[in-house]
Structures are given as structure tokens and as C-alpha cells.
Design a protein around this motif. Sequence first.
Motif, PDB file in Angstrom:
ATOM      1  N   LEU A   1       0.836  -1.198   0.000  1.00 48.38           N
ATOM      2  CA  LEU A   1       0.000   0.000   0.000  1.00 48.38           C
ATOM      3  C   LEU A   1       0.876   1.255   0.000  1.00 48.38           C
ATOM      4  N   ALA A   2       1.937   1.233   0.784  1.00 48.48           N
ATOM      5  CA  ALA A   2       2.870   2.367   0.825  1.00 48.48           C
ATOM      6  C   ALA A   2       3.449   2.601  -0.571  1.00 48.48           C
ATOM      7  N   ASP A   3       3.838   1.520  -1.221  1.00 48.07           N
ATOM      8  CA  ASP A   3       4.417   1.588  -2.554  1.00 48.07           C
ATOM      9  C   ASP A   3       3.425   2.189  -3.560  1.00 48.07           C
ATOM     10  N   ILE A   4       2.203   1.675  -3.578  1.00 47.91           N
ATOM     11  CA  ILE A   4       1.176   2.136  -4.520  1.00 47.91           C
ATOM     12  C   ILE A   4       0.809   3.598  -4.267  1.00 47.91           C
ATOM     13  N   SER A   5       0.727   3.973  -2.987  1.00 55.30           N
ATOM     14  CA  SER A   5       0.293   5.336  -2.648  1.00 55.30           C
ATOM     15  C   SER A   5       1.425   6.358  -2.665  1.00 55.30           C
ATOM     16  N   GLY A   6       2.662   5.881  -2.776  1.00 52.92           N
ATOM     17  CA  GLY A   6       3.801   6.796  -2.798  1.00 52.92           C
ATOM     18  C   GLY A   6       4.163   7.330  -1.417  1.00 52.92           C
ATOM     19  N   LEU A   7       3.681   6.644  -0.384  1.00 56.06           N
ATOM     20  CA  LEU A   7       3.979   7.053   0.994  1.00 56.06           C
ATOM     21  C   LEU A   7       4.944   6.045   1.600  1.00 56.06           C
ATOM     22  N   ASN A   8       5.461   6.343   2.800  1.00 55.81           N
ATOM     23  CA  ASN A   8       6.318   5.337   3.409  1.00 55.81           C
ATOM     24  C   ASN A   8       5.507   4.459   4.367  1.00 55.81           C
ATOM     25  N   VAL A   9       6.057   3.308   4.682  1.00 55.13           N
ATOM     26  CA  VAL A   9       5.361   2.319   5.507  1.00 55.13           C
ATOM     27  C   VAL A   9       4.994   2.905   6.870  1.00 55.13           C
ATOM     28  N   ARG A  10       5.877   3.698   7.439  1.00 51.87           N
ATOM     29  CA  ARG A  10       5.610   4.312   8.745  1.00 51.87           C
ATOM     30  C   ARG A  10       4.347   5.183   8.688  1.00 51.87           C
ATOM     31  N   THR A  11       4.173   5.892   7.593  1.00 53.83           N
ATOM     32  CA  THR A  11       2.982   6.726   7.417  1.00 53.83           C
ATOM     33  C   THR A  11       1.726   5.855   7.396  1.00 53.83           C
ATOM     34  N   ILE A  12       1.783   4.747   6.661  1.00 54.79           N
ATOM     35  CA  ILE A  12       0.640   3.819   6.608  1.00 54.79           C
ATOM     36  C   ILE A  12       0.343   3.298   8.013  1.00 54.79           C
TER      37      ILE A  12
END
Length: 64
Positions: free
Chosen positions: A21-32
Motif C-alpha cells: 500500500l505504501a508503494d502504490i500510494s507513494g507514501l512510506n510504511v511508517r505513514t501507513i
Amino acid sequence: MKNKTLIADLRKQKGLTQEKLADISGLNVRTIQRLESGEDASLETLRSVAVALKVEVAELFESV
């Protein structure tokens, strides 16, 4: 007060890991992880997650 977020449920329904999800959304895992635990996020961040999950931003939260 923490928001009740449905992000983890939606992510799991779509068979995605937090990393994916982080990859698809362009966010980092910590944010997710923070989003899933109900911490506040900017509308821009929420929009990125909503687009990645193919839902509206409002659908990321339990209606009160």
C-alpha cells in the motif's frame, strides 16, 4: 482523540500488505502504520491512500 480508520480493513480486503500500500500510494510504511493506528494525516496523504485503495476519502473512516 483518535479517528476510527478503516484503512487496515480496506487494505486487507484488497490483499495488500502495508508495504505494498505504501508503494502504490507513494507514501512510506511508517505513514501507513500511523494512519492505521488513527493518527491525524493531511488531506493530501489521505487522498493518496484513497486513490491507492480505489475508494473515496470519506470511505477511509467509520461514519460517526
